[in-house]
Scaffold this motif. Structure first.
Motif, short mmCIF file in Angstrom:
data_model
loop_
_atom_site.label_atom_id
_atom_site.label_comp_id
_atom_site.label_asym_id
_atom_site.label_seq_id
_atom_site.Cartn_x
_atom_site.Cartn_y
_atom_site.Cartn_z
N VAL A 1 6.17 -10.10 8.79
CA VAL A 1 4.92 -9.49 8.62
C VAL A 1 4.81 -7.92 8.40
N ASP A 2 5.80 -7.05 9.07
CA ASP A 2 5.96 -5.66 8.85
C ASP A 2 6.39 -5.41 7.62
N LEU A 3 7.40 -6.15 6.80
CA LEU A 3 7.79 -6.00 5.53
C LEU A 3 6.67 -6.29 4.88
N ALA A 4 5.96 -7.29 5.00
CA ALA A 4 4.61 -7.44 4.02
C ALA A 4 3.70 -6.44 4.07
N ASP A 5 3.42 -5.84 5.28
CA ASP A 5 2.48 -4.74 5.49
C ASP A 5 2.86 -3.44 4.87
N GLY A 6 4.10 -3.05 4.83
CA GLY A 6 4.68 -2.07 4.68
C GLY A 6 5.05 -1.10 5.76
N TYR A 7 4.81 -1.68 7.17
CA TYR A 7 5.08 -0.60 8.23
C TYR A 7 5.31 -1.49 9.36
N ILE A 8 5.99 -0.96 10.58
CA ILE A 8 6.29 -1.76 11.65
C ILE A 8 5.08 -1.84 12.66
N HIS A 9 4.77 -2.66 13.09
CA HIS A 9 3.42 -3.11 14.01
C HIS A 9 3.88 -2.86 15.36
N PHE A 10 3.16 -1.75 16.14
CA PHE A 10 3.34 -1.78 17.59
C PHE A 10 2.05 -2.09 18.15
N SER A 11 2.16 -2.29 19.52
CA SER A 11 0.84 -2.30 20.66
C SER A 11 0.90 -1.34 21.61
N THR A 12 0.14 -0.94 22.25
CA THR A 12 -0.16 -0.41 23.38
C THR A 12 0.00 -1.39 24.56
N ALA A 13 0.31 -0.95 25.79
CA ALA A 13 0.29 -1.79 26.82
C ALA A 13 -0.96 -2.62 27.02
N GLU A 14 -2.13 -1.96 26.62
CA GLU A 14 -3.49 -2.71 26.77
C GLU A 14 -3.36 -3.78 25.73
N ALA B 1 6.17 9.87 11.39
CA ALA B 1 6.47 8.48 10.75
C ALA B 1 5.50 7.43 11.50
N LEU B 2 4.73 7.85 12.68
CA LEU B 2 4.17 7.22 13.47
C LEU B 2 2.55 7.29 13.42
N LYS B 3 1.86 6.59 12.71
CA LYS B 3 0.37 6.51 12.50
C LYS B 3 -0.60 5.74 13.24
N TRP B 4 -1.51 6.13 13.78
CA TRP B 4 -2.52 5.46 14.62
C TRP B 4 -3.75 5.02 13.79
N GLU B 5 -3.52 3.65 13.38
CA GLU B 5 -4.71 3.22 12.37
C GLU B 5 -5.73 1.85 12.98
N PRO C 1 -0.59 1.55 16.72
CA PRO C 1 0.48 2.41 16.21
C PRO C 1 1.21 1.55 15.10
N HIS C 2 1.60 2.19 14.15
CA HIS C 2 2.22 1.72 12.68
C HIS C 2 3.32 2.74 12.55
N LEU C 3 4.29 2.41 12.53
CA LEU C 3 5.64 3.14 12.18
C LEU C 3 6.02 2.90 10.55
N TYR C 4 5.93 4.10 10.02
CA TYR C 4 6.32 4.13 8.39
C TYR C 4 7.72 4.69 8.20
N ARG C 5 8.49 3.99 8.94
CA ARG C 5 10.17 4.30 8.41
C ARG C 5 11.10 3.20 9.23
N LYS C 6 12.07 2.96 9.01
CA LYS C 6 12.86 1.94 9.90
C LYS C 6 13.01 2.27 11.21
N LEU C 7 12.77 1.32 12.24
CA LEU C 7 13.12 1.44 13.67
C LEU C 7 14.65 1.24 13.79
N LYS C 8 14.98 2.16 14.60
CA LYS C 8 16.38 2.51 14.84
C LYS C 8 16.49 2.04 16.40
N ARG C 9 17.65 1.35 16.54
CA ARG C 9 17.98 1.05 18.12
C ARG C 9 17.96 2.04 19.03
#
Length: 112
Positions: free
Chosen positions: A26-39, A68-72, A81-89
């Motif tokens: 889903v991240d690859l399809a959307d062009g960014y890595i999806h994150f969520s807040t605790a809530e 690279a982190l955008k709030w959309e 929060p959406h990350l527009y770069r690779k996520l590193k370990r």
């Protein structure tokens, strides 16, 4: 601020082995890595991962991701929060298993 990424166990294993990831399909399809807040996290898991076997919850300090982190605006008009770069370990500050329980996934105590 802490944000969270949910991975299938195999996706987490790939990140650990390779040191970075462009995310899940889903991240690859959307062009960014999806994150969520605790809530937002419980709703995200219920909507996108219901019935999945054990998941891995990865904790990230949002302040370390820079520009690279955008709030959309996304689901329900809320900002995610959406990350527009690779996520590193090395971006991960912690990780925990989200096993299936009788009523869905079992979250760590610090997730509301």
């Amino acid at each position: 601020m802490l944000i969270y990424k949910v991975f299938q166990e195999s996706e987490w294993a790939d990140l650990v082995q390779n040191g970075e990831t462009e995310g899940a399909p889903v991240d690859l399809a959307d062009g960014y890595i999806h994150f969520s807040t605790a809530e937002q996290l419980r709703e995200t898991v219920a909507k996108h991962f219901a019935g999945s076997p054990t998941l891995v919850l990865v904790t990230i300090d949002a302040d370390t991701l820079g520009e690279a982190l955008k709030w959309e605006v996304s689901r329900g008009g809320k900002e995610f929060p959406h990350l527009y770069r690779k996520l590193k370990r090395s971006d991960a500050v912690a990780h925990a298993l989200l096993p299936m329980g009788e009523n869905g996934h079992v979250f760590p105590d610090d997730i509301p």
